[in-house]
Design an enzyme around this catalytic site. Structure first.
Site, PDB file in Angstrom:
ATOM      1  N   ARG A  77     -35.977  46.593 -50.118  1.00 49.78           N
ATOM      2  CA  ARG A  77     -35.964  46.017 -51.458  1.00 49.78           C
ATOM      3  C   ARG A  77     -34.708  45.138 -51.648  1.00 49.78           C
ATOM      4  O   ARG A  77     -34.746  44.106 -52.299  1.00 49.78           O
ATOM      5  CB  ARG A  77     -35.967  47.185 -52.453  1.00 49.78           C
ATOM      6  CG  ARG A  77     -36.177  46.814 -53.870  1.00 49.78           C
ATOM      7  CD  ARG A  77     -37.641  46.669 -54.206  1.00 49.78           C
ATOM      8  NE  ARG A  77     -37.730  46.216 -55.579  1.00 49.78           N
ATOM      9  CZ  ARG A  77     -38.811  46.232 -56.301  1.00 49.78           C
ATOM     10  NH1 ARG A  77     -39.955  46.658 -55.796  1.00 49.78           N
ATOM     11  NH2 ARG A  77     -38.811  45.800 -57.543  1.00 49.78           N
ATOM     12  N   ASN A 119     -35.731  37.579 -70.063  1.00 54.84           N
ATOM     13  CA  ASN A 119     -37.054  38.168 -69.849  1.00 54.84           C
ATOM     14  C   ASN A 119     -37.785  38.208 -71.177  1.00 54.84           C
ATOM     15  O   ASN A 119     -37.171  38.359 -72.224  1.00 54.84           O
ATOM     16  CB  ASN A 119     -36.905  39.595 -69.306  1.00 54.84           C
ATOM     17  CG  ASN A 119     -38.253  40.285 -69.109  1.00 54.84           C
ATOM     18  OD1 ASN A 119     -39.175  39.709 -68.532  1.00 54.84           O
ATOM     19  ND2 ASN A 119     -38.385  41.502 -69.608  1.00 54.84           N
ATOM     20  N   HIS A 121     -40.750  40.413 -73.145  1.00 55.82           N
ATOM     21  CA  HIS A 121     -41.381  41.730 -73.034  1.00 55.82           C
ATOM     22  C   HIS A 121     -42.338  41.934 -74.216  1.00 55.82           C
ATOM     23  O   HIS A 121     -41.980  41.628 -75.353  1.00 55.82           O
ATOM     24  CB  HIS A 121     -40.296  42.815 -73.030  1.00 55.82           C
ATOM     25  CG  HIS A 121     -40.853  44.192 -72.898  1.00 55.82           C
ATOM     26  ND1 HIS A 121     -41.350  44.691 -71.709  1.00 55.82           N
ATOM     27  CD2 HIS A 121     -41.038  45.169 -73.821  1.00 55.82           C
ATOM     28  CE1 HIS A 121     -41.796  45.923 -71.899  1.00 55.82           C
ATOM     29  NE2 HIS A 121     -41.629  46.233 -73.171  1.00 55.82           N
ATOM     30  N   GLY A 155     -30.601  47.609 -66.137  1.00 61.73           N
ATOM     31  CA  GLY A 155     -31.576  48.617 -66.537  1.00 61.73           C
ATOM     32  C   GLY A 155     -32.971  48.004 -66.637  1.00 61.73           C
ATOM     33  O   GLY A 155     -33.161  46.828 -66.328  1.00 61.73           O
TER      34      GLY A 155
END
Ligand code: GAR
Length: 217
Positions: A77, A119, A121, A155
């Site tokens: 990853r 981002n 959401h 997070g």
């Protein structure tokens, strides 16, 4: 997040990351192509974590370069994260926008783009973070949900909130109907936020440096 302010120089270079249908990306493409609007950004590339998706097809139709970084093509990853950071960095973005990108990036990506990585959401954070924001709000029985544009930190959907819009949950809603209504609002909000940051920048304030103040005229 490292950066605590951003002072743009127009046109701001944007890399957009997608994993699916890319309707939020399309809203950014359409706004940039609208001759009636002096859009302060240009989309220099669209990246994805999978191939064969409509989001990439939308970019190709608009003549925007694309790149694909699939987790399964790397040994770890961490290597994927570093490769994604390199691929995005090749287009020298001022801002990176995750618009339906369904992967959590790692430390290499954040080290490079922290404070410049947004981002969108489909819920009102900090409620219902994660991959199923719409489903979780519906299952909880929330009567109001919505969308959040926020900075990405290390997070899952925990970074400073930039802007939010509420959407009412209707008795007859299923996940797909509710998500569609959220996305109608979300696309407008995302374009609004990107335009405003690209034009006027932002600063972080408050005791935890979590209060985002967008610049203005
Ligand atoms: C959007 O609703 C976005 O908020 C969501 O995926 C959708 C993508 O739609 N992202 C997440 O759930 C991330 N946790 P689109 O591909 O049509 O733009």
């Amino acid at each position: 997040m490292d950066a605590q302010s951003f002072r743009p120089v127009a046109p701001v270079r944007l890399v957009v990351l997608v994993s699916g249908s890319g309707t939020n990306l399309q809203a950014l493409i359409d706004a940039a192509a609208d001759p009636a609007v002096d859009t302060p950004y240009e989309i220099t590339a669209v990246g994805a974590d999978r191939s064969g998706i409509e989001g990439l097809a939308r970019a190709e139709r608009a003549g925007i370069p694309t790149f694909v970084c699939r987790v399964k093509d790397y040994d770890s990853r961490e290597e994927w994260d570093a490769a994604l950071a390199e691929a995005a960095a090749a287009y020298a973005p001022d801002l990176v926008v995750s618009a339906g990108f369904m992967k959590v990036v790692g430390s290499r990506f954040l080290a490079r783009f922290g404070g410049r990585f947004l981002n969108t959401h489909p819920a009102l954070l900090p409620s219902f973070p994660g991959a199923h924001g719409v489903r979780d709000a519906l299952a909880y029985g929330a009567k109001v949900t919505g969308c959040t544009v926020h900075f990405v930190d290390d997070g899952v959907d925990t970074g400073p909130v930039i802007a939010q819009r509420a959407v009412e949950v209707l008795d007859e809603d299923d996940e797909s109907a509710l998500h569609e209504r959220i996305k109608e609002v979300e696309r407008l909000l995302l374009v609004e936020v990107v335009v405003r940051i690209a034009r006027h920048g932002y600063a972080l304030e408050g005791p935890n440096m979590r209060r985002v103040r967008l610049g203005h005229e």
